[in-house]
Enzyme design. Structure first.
Site, PDB file in Angstrom:
ATOM      1  N   CYS A  61     -12.453  19.612  -5.725  1.00  0.00           N
ATOM      2  CA  CYS A  61     -11.332  20.561  -5.731  1.00  0.00           C
ATOM      3  C   CYS A  61     -10.179  20.136  -4.833  1.00  0.00           C
ATOM      4  CB  CYS A  61     -11.812  21.956  -5.346  1.00  0.00           C
ATOM      5  SG  CYS A  61     -12.120  22.183  -3.571  1.00  0.00           S
ATOM      6  N   THR A 120      -3.441  -3.339  15.129  1.00  0.00           N
ATOM      7  CA  THR A 120      -4.371  -4.092  15.984  1.00  0.00           C
ATOM      8  C   THR A 120      -3.893  -4.046  17.428  1.00  0.00           C
ATOM      9  OG1 THR A 120      -3.213  -6.126  15.364  1.00  0.00           O
ATOM     10  CG2 THR A 120      -5.290  -5.683  14.254  1.00  0.00           C
ATOM     11  N   ASP A 175      -4.964   5.003   9.665  1.00  0.00           N
ATOM     12  CA  ASP A 175      -5.220   5.477  11.024  1.00  0.00           C
ATOM     13  C   ASP A 175      -4.353   6.643  11.486  1.00  0.00           C
ATOM     14  OD1 ASP A 175      -2.752   4.195  11.615  1.00  0.00           O
ATOM     15  OD2 ASP A 175      -3.785   2.318  12.084  1.00  0.00           O
ATOM     16  N   CYS A 183     -16.299  24.797  -2.977  1.00  0.00           N
ATOM     17  CA  CYS A 183     -16.904  24.616  -4.306  1.00  0.00           C
ATOM     18  C   CYS A 183     -18.222  23.834  -4.264  1.00  0.00           C
ATOM     19  CB  CYS A 183     -15.914  23.894  -5.224  1.00  0.00           C
ATOM     20  SG  CYS A 183     -15.772  22.126  -4.890  1.00  0.00           S
ATOM     21  N   HIS A 216      -3.356   3.852   0.991  1.00  0.00           N
ATOM     22  CA  HIS A 216      -4.813   3.768   1.033  1.00  0.00           C
ATOM     23  C   HIS A 216      -5.437   5.027   1.638  1.00  0.00           C
ATOM     24  CE1 HIS A 216      -4.426  -0.916   0.964  1.00  0.00           C
ATOM     25  NE2 HIS A 216      -4.062  -0.356  -0.157  1.00  0.00           N
ATOM     26  N   SER A 266       1.393  -7.007   7.611  1.00  0.00           N
ATOM     27  CA  SER A 266       0.584  -7.025   6.387  1.00  0.00           C
ATOM     28  C   SER A 266       0.522  -8.447   5.869  1.00  0.00           C
ATOM     29  CB  SER A 266       1.188  -6.125   5.313  1.00  0.00           C
ATOM     30  OG  SER A 266       0.471  -6.287   4.096  1.00  0.00           O
ATOM     31  N   SER A 267      -0.673  -8.849   5.451  1.00  0.00           N
ATOM     32  CA  SER A 267      -0.817 -10.189   4.888  1.00  0.00           C
ATOM     33  C   SER A 267      -0.453 -10.190   3.400  1.00  0.00           C
ATOM     34  CB  SER A 267      -2.242 -10.697   5.104  1.00  0.00           C
ATOM     35  OG  SER A 267      -3.157  -9.682   4.763  1.00  0.00           O
TER      36      SER A 267
END
Ligand SMILES: [Zn+2]
Length: 251
Positions: free
Chosen positions: A136, A32, A108, A161, A125, A199-200
């Site tokens: 593929c 942030t 990010d 593909c 993530h 991180s929360s």
């Protein structure tokens, strides 16, 4: 700044100096400060560009079109984001070989942009700065996808593909990346200092990592603006901006 916070920051740096193997675990809070919107904060542009669940993406062409429209709308919010002091401080620990890797919930790419080699960033993530074919696995670059999408309105298809191409993030309903989770767990088991930054710690299973580290005897430091559920088991809790708390490392 309150004396209490200053004392905590001094203690953090003393702990970092003593540690041999530091694993940083980062969340939205570190980015942030680079202008990347936090998914959970009120008024976040994520609210009007909610990610499309994985199942819908796979099943529906319309959902894929909407997912890409929202993806590019979000990209416009942070395309100029650059690593900040917090990213640079953690990159320094890696460069000094005091930290084997950074585990992140962020998509990010700012840890890589701060100079951390790609193989030393463990992304739980995924990564929103490129795309992959769901069939593929072929990597596709956004710079090529976006103009084609905006010209035709068609969701991108794989050049290899013809399978559906999706941002390389882990969507709601999509399986966690097994290999990355296993690497992160192994690091949590081996480190002597586990440093949570921004991180929360509400997203599981990622939030189990600090518990694993703490149980095997590592020191646990939580640096976050808001309280977290794991504060009671931490050796040190610092309620500050990550850039402020880590500035001394980045100097
Ligand atoms: Zn493909």
């Amino acid at each position: 700044m309150q004396d209490e916070t200053e004392d905590a920051i001094a203690e953090l740096h003393a702990m970092l100096d003593r540690a041999d193997s530091i694993v940083s675990f980062t969340g939205a809070g570190i980015s942030t400060e680079s202008g990347v919107p936090d998914f959970r904060s009120p008024g976040s542009p994520w609210m009007v560009n909610k990610p499309i669940p994985f199942e819908a993406f796979v099943q529906s062409r319309e959902a894929r079109i909407e997912a890409w429209r929202r993806k590019f709308a979000m990209d416009d919010h942070y395309r100029d984001a650059r690593p900040n002091i917090g990213h640079r401080a953690l990159a320094r620990l890696v460069a000094q070989q005091r930290s084997p890797a950074i585990v992140t919930q962020n998509i990010d790419g700012l840890h890589q942009a701060s100079g951390v080699p790609e193989e030393q960033v463990i992304e739980l993530h995924g990564n929103g700065t490129y795309a992959t074919c769901l069939t593929c696995g072929w990597r596709h670059e956004l710079a090529a996808i976006r103009p084609a999408f905006e010209a035709t309105g068609e969701p991108p298809a794989c050049v290899m593909c013809a399978g559906p191409v999706k941002s390389a993030t882990i969507s709601f309903g999509q399986a966690m990346p097994q290999q990355q989770m296993m690497r992160a767990q192994a690091l949590a088991l081996e480190c002597d200092l586990f440093l949570v930054v921004g991180s929360s710690l509400v997203v599981y299973p990622a939030a189990t990592l600090p518990i694993i580290a703490r149980r095997q005897g590592a020191r646990l430091v939580i640096l976050n603006r808001e309280p977290t559920d794991l504060d009671p088991i931490a050796d040190l809790v610092i309620r500050a901006e990550s850039g402020v708390a880590l500035a001394r490392l980045a100097e």
